[in-house]
Design a protein around this motif. Structure first.
Motif, PDB file in Angstrom:
ATOM      1  N   SER A  89      40.990  18.823 -22.479  1.00  0.00           N
ATOM      2  CA  SER A  89      40.385  20.133 -22.754  1.00  0.00           C
ATOM      3  C   SER A  89      38.958  19.992 -23.273  1.00  0.00           C
ATOM      4  N   GLU A  90      38.727  18.997 -24.119  1.00  0.00           N
ATOM      5  CA  GLU A  90      37.370  18.768 -24.621  1.00  0.00           C
ATOM      6  C   GLU A  90      36.449  18.310 -23.505  1.00  0.00           C
ATOM      7  N   ALA A  91      36.967  17.466 -22.610  1.00  0.00           N
ATOM      8  CA  ALA A  91      36.160  17.015 -21.473  1.00  0.00           C
ATOM      9  C   ALA A  91      35.804  18.175 -20.555  1.00  0.00           C
ATOM     10  N   THR A  92      36.705  19.137 -20.415  1.00  0.00           N
ATOM     11  CA  THR A  92      36.420  20.313 -19.597  1.00  0.00           C
ATOM     12  C   THR A  92      35.266  21.113 -20.182  1.00  0.00           C
ATOM     13  N   VAL A  93      35.290  21.294 -21.486  1.00  0.00           N
ATOM     14  CA  VAL A  93      34.197  22.021 -22.150  1.00  0.00           C
ATOM     15  C   VAL A  93      32.883  21.248 -22.005  1.00  0.00           C
TER      16      VAL A  93
ATOM     17  N   HIS B 220      23.525  29.719 -17.052  1.00  0.00           N
ATOM     18  CA  HIS B 220      23.874  30.917 -16.284  1.00  0.00           C
ATOM     19  C   HIS B 220      25.217  30.779 -15.560  1.00  0.00           C
ATOM     20  N   THR B 221      25.672  29.547 -15.373  1.00  0.00           N
ATOM     21  CA  THR B 221      26.951  29.345 -14.678  1.00  0.00           C
ATOM     22  C   THR B 221      28.141  29.313 -15.642  1.00  0.00           C
ATOM     23  N   HIS B 222      27.892  29.240 -16.929  1.00  0.00           N
ATOM     24  CA  HIS B 222      28.977  29.072 -17.900  1.00  0.00           C
ATOM     25  C   HIS B 222      30.032  30.176 -17.853  1.00  0.00           C
ATOM     26  N   PRO B 223      29.639  31.452 -17.770  1.00  0.00           N
ATOM     27  CA  PRO B 223      30.689  32.491 -17.743  1.00  0.00           C
ATOM     28  C   PRO B 223      31.691  32.297 -16.609  1.00  0.00           C
ATOM     29  N   SER B 224      31.188  31.977 -15.419  1.00  0.00           N
ATOM     30  CA  SER B 224      32.099  31.802 -14.280  1.00  0.00           C
ATOM     31  C   SER B 224      32.903  30.510 -14.393  1.00  0.00           C
ATOM     32  N   LEU B 225      32.285  29.454 -14.896  1.00  0.00           N
ATOM     33  CA  LEU B 225      32.994  28.183 -15.018  1.00  0.00           C
ATOM     34  C   LEU B 225      34.118  28.262 -16.033  1.00  0.00           C
ATOM     35  N   TYR B 226      33.897  28.985 -17.121  1.00  0.00           N
ATOM     36  CA  TYR B 226      34.948  29.146 -18.137  1.00  0.00           C
ATOM     37  C   TYR B 226      36.074  30.054 -17.644  1.00  0.00           C
ATOM     38  N   SER B 227      35.745  31.028 -16.847  1.00  0.00           N
ATOM     39  CA  SER B 227      36.752  32.009 -16.438  1.00  0.00           C
ATOM     40  C   SER B 227      37.492  31.626 -15.164  1.00  0.00           C
ATOM     41  N   ASN B 228      37.175  30.453 -14.598  1.00  0.00           N
ATOM     42  CA  ASN B 228      37.839  30.025 -13.367  1.00  0.00           C
ATOM     43  C   ASN B 228      38.122  28.526 -13.423  1.00  0.00           C
ATOM     44  N   VAL B 229      39.164  28.170 -14.143  1.00  0.00           N
ATOM     45  CA  VAL B 229      39.564  26.772 -14.304  1.00  0.00           C
ATOM     46  C   VAL B 229      40.883  26.561 -13.560  1.00  0.00           C
ATOM     47  N   LEU B 230      40.891  25.630 -12.616  1.00  0.00           N
ATOM     48  CA  LEU B 230      42.081  25.346 -11.807  1.00  0.00           C
ATOM     49  C   LEU B 230      42.671  24.002 -12.215  1.00  0.00           C
TER      50      LEU B 230
ATOM     51  N   ARG C 161      55.420  21.218 -19.177  1.00  0.00           N
ATOM     52  CA  ARG C 161      55.592  22.552 -19.752  1.00  0.00           C
ATOM     53  C   ARG C 161      54.615  22.729 -20.911  1.00  0.00           C
ATOM     54  N   GLY C 162      53.941  23.858 -20.922  1.00  0.00           N
ATOM     55  CA  GLY C 162      52.992  24.161 -21.984  1.00  0.00           C
ATOM     56  C   GLY C 162      51.584  23.657 -21.741  1.00  0.00           C
ATOM     57  N   PHE C 163      51.363  22.921 -20.640  1.00  0.00           N
ATOM     58  CA  PHE C 163      50.032  22.359 -20.376  1.00  0.00           C
ATOM     59  C   PHE C 163      49.008  23.469 -20.159  1.00  0.00           C
ATOM     60  N   GLN C 164      49.348  24.441 -19.341  1.00  0.00           N
ATOM     61  CA  GLN C 164      48.408  25.521 -19.042  1.00  0.00           C
ATOM     62  C   GLN C 164      48.083  26.313 -20.303  1.00  0.00           C
ATOM     63  N   GLN C 165      49.112  26.596 -21.113  1.00  0.00           N
ATOM     64  CA  GLN C 165      48.893  27.363 -22.337  1.00  0.00           C
ATOM     65  C   GLN C 165      48.029  26.603 -23.336  1.00  0.00           C
ATOM     66  N   ARG C 166      48.244  25.290 -23.430  1.00  0.00           N
ATOM     67  CA  ARG C 166      47.443  24.483 -24.360  1.00  0.00           C
ATOM     68  C   ARG C 166      45.995  24.404 -23.896  1.00  0.00           C
TER      69      ARG C 166
ATOM     70  N   ASP D  14      42.869  25.609 -26.294  1.00  0.00           N
ATOM     71  CA  ASP D  14      41.791  24.719 -26.705  1.00  0.00           C
ATOM     72  C   ASP D  14      40.438  25.163 -26.161  1.00  0.00           C
ATOM     73  N   ILE D  15      40.406  25.573 -24.888  1.00  0.00           N
ATOM     74  CA  ILE D  15      39.131  25.997 -24.302  1.00  0.00           C
ATOM     75  C   ILE D  15      38.677  27.318 -24.904  1.00  0.00           C
ATOM     76  N   ARG D  16      39.634  28.212 -25.162  1.00  0.00           N
ATOM     77  CA  ARG D  16      39.286  29.481 -25.783  1.00  0.00           C
ATOM     78  C   ARG D  16      38.661  29.267 -27.158  1.00  0.00           C
ATOM     79  N   ALA D  17      39.140  28.281 -27.889  1.00  0.00           N
ATOM     80  CA  ALA D  17      38.600  28.006 -29.222  1.00  0.00           C
ATOM     81  C   ALA D  17      37.191  27.425 -29.159  1.00  0.00           C
ATOM     82  N   SER D  18      36.847  26.767 -28.056  1.00  0.00           N
ATOM     83  CA  SER D  18      35.531  26.128 -27.932  1.00  0.00           C
ATOM     84  C   SER D  18      34.512  26.975 -27.193  1.00  0.00           C
ATOM     85  N   ALA D  19      34.973  27.881 -26.335  1.00  0.00           N
ATOM     86  CA  ALA D  19      34.065  28.704 -25.533  1.00  0.00           C
ATOM     87  C   ALA D  19      33.458  29.822 -26.377  1.00  0.00           C
ATOM     88  N   PRO D  20      32.246  30.247 -26.037  1.00  0.00           N
ATOM     89  CA  PRO D  20      31.658  31.398 -26.738  1.00  0.00           C
ATOM     90  C   PRO D  20      32.540  32.642 -26.619  1.00  0.00           C
ATOM     91  N   ASP D  21      32.546  33.454 -27.639  1.00  0.00           N
ATOM     92  CA  ASP D  21      33.433  34.612 -27.688  1.00  0.00           C
ATOM     93  C   ASP D  21      33.181  35.598 -26.556  1.00  0.00           C
TER      94      ASP D  21
END
Length: 461
Positions: A360-364, A373-383, A392-397, A401-408
């Motif tokens: 998750s940290e590497a993704t951020v 300028h690409t950050h909003p789309s990159l954060y909102s479209n993670v495959l 189980r629980g991988f997607q939720q985790r 983690d990304i929600r906690a690191s991404a701008p509000d």
């Protein structure tokens, strides 16, 4: 802590995965294209009709839909009778305890073409594939060294004689397929997205802009399913029985009982709750709402009357409805905090001495390497793709983690295909049937006329 940055260039990949066009257009010959997602653990193989061939079928033909065969990408040798089991033959061996595995890929890269040929030969024979009458699309790990890629070209053109070849990245093919199969999703509509490939040998986080892979922002974490299985073997061998030779069994235990915790500290405390009752304890439910916290048991096979194990009180437990009928001599593997500690390595590799960022940290980090300028789309479209993302629980985790690191002000959306193991192959199949393969592949004639070094420049690593 930072993940390993990949690629020294600031330029983008020149491979466009959306739509046709581009390329030399020399790979359209042949009635079919063999599609191989050549993973470190399993190999997904199938032959897809070539829509550009007079004898091929287009995407509108229902018969053009093909499902791949999933086989171990390995050759196993029995310790006692020295018999070799190649690819799918491994499934036929009931005595997995005495098998020694040899794999053609190391750390995700091809290192033994003779072994790889042996595996492919087995599958080509079963599927009645004639290489010199087909094209080939095969996946490779990002940033493979040229000497490794030369091995692949040698295997494909000189040994097999395939008519054409396209070397693809799993992330590109998975994104291509997901966008085609989910046209109404925000992932398909966005020009920017991020693909997290969590497989057997490694984890790669790859940002895309306008369907182009941004090499300078790709991050690699040297943790995958292999590391997790080996760590679980060592942990169980230290705490209970020596299981160092039971790789296949421990991998099954890992896939069936381990899960990603959304609150690791709280769940570790839950693991310390005392068990109640007799031989039956806990459950496989990751909610932990049982008398024994997160503890559960796994009945080991004896390799005499049983060759596979099962979860105690699980659906495959023959004594689930009547525990009193359970034999007293069963060997039961106790699984406690191992269920969450093992997958946690994906998010905290430093726990076992790998000084890299977690997935998750590497993704951020990968997203932050890109233009703001690409950050909003990159954060909102993670495959999420790859077998290790099936915990189980991988997607939720990942979301937490990304929600906690991404701008509000940015939305965070995590997408997961129905089958993350085959999604790269499914996308590659769609790549062929949509006509893109003919536009990007290089032919056997090109290989002989221009040489390997020229062709490797056609595909950015």
């Amino acid at each position: 802590m930072r993940a390993r940055a990949r690629g020294g260039s600031t330029s983008s990949s020149a491979i466009v995965i959306g739509g046709g066009g581009g390329g030399s257009g020399g790979g359209g010959a042949g009635p079919g294209v063999v599609v191989i997602d050549n993973g470190g653990y399993t190999c997904k193989i199938g032959c897809v009709p070539n829509p550009t061939s007079p004898t091929g079928t287009g995407t509108d033909d229902a018969s053009s839909y093909v499902t791949p065969r999933i086989v171990p990408n390995a050759v196993a040798k029995h310790k006692k009778d020295h018999q070799n089991y190649v690819a799918s033959e491994i499934y036929e061996c009931n005595d997995t305890f005495n098998l020694l595995f040899k794999r053609p890929l190391d750390k995700g890269y091809l290192v033994d073409i003779d072994l790889q040929k042996q595996i492919w030969d087995s599958e080509f024979s079963i599927q009645q594939i004639t290489p010199n009458q087909c094209g080939l699309l095969v996946t490779e790990a990002p940033f493979a060294p040229n000497n490794v890629r030369n091995l692949m070209l040698q295997l494909v053109f000189e040994i097999y004689g395939f008519e054409s070849l396209y070397l693809a990245k799993p992330a590109e093919m998975a994104a291509f397929g997901y966008r085609i199969n989910n046209p109404s999703s925000s992932f398909a509509k966005s020009p920017c997205y991020t693909v997290v490939d969590c497989g057997f040998s490694f984890t790669h986080t790859t940002p895309f802009f306008d369907n182009i892979k941004l090499n300078y922002a790709v991050k690699r974490v040297d943790v995958g399913g292999k590391v997790l299985t080996n760590y679980l073997k060592e942990t169980i061998s230290f705490r209970q029985w020596n299981m160092m030779e039971e790789t296949t069994l421990i991998n099954t235990v890992k896939e069936g009982l381990c899960f990603v915790s959304s609150d690791f500290v709280s769940d570790m405390k839950l693991c310390k709750r005392p068990r109640t009752g007799g031989i039956s304890w806990g459950s496989t439910d990751p909610s932990g709402a049982s008398a024994g916290g997160l503890s559960c048991g796994y009945v080991l096979p004896n390799y005499k009357t049983t060759s596979t194990g099962y979860t105690l009180d699980g659906e495959r437990d023959p004594h689930r409805l009547d525990p009193t009928s359970r034999p007293k001599d069963l060997q039961i593997l106790k699984m406690g905090n191992e269920r969450i500690v093992v997958p946690e390595i994906l998010f905290s590799p430093s726990d076992i001495g790998i000084e890299q960022a977690g997935v998750s940290e590497a993704t951020v980090q990968a997203i932050n390497e890109c233009h703001p300028h690409t950050h909003p789309s990159l954060y909102s479209n993670v495959l999420l793709i790859g077998g290790s993302s099936k915990f189980r629980g991988f997607q939720q985790r990942m979301f937490k983690d990304i929600r906690a690191s991404a701008p509000d002000q940015f939305n965070v959306n995590i997408f997961a295909p129905p089958n993350p193991i085959t999604c790269a192959w499914d996308g590659a199949s769609s790549f062929v049937t949509s006509g893109n393969y003919a536009q990007h592949a290089v032919s056997l004639t090109d290989y002989h006329e221009m040489g390997a070094n020229y062709l490797l420049h056609q595909w950015v690593p």
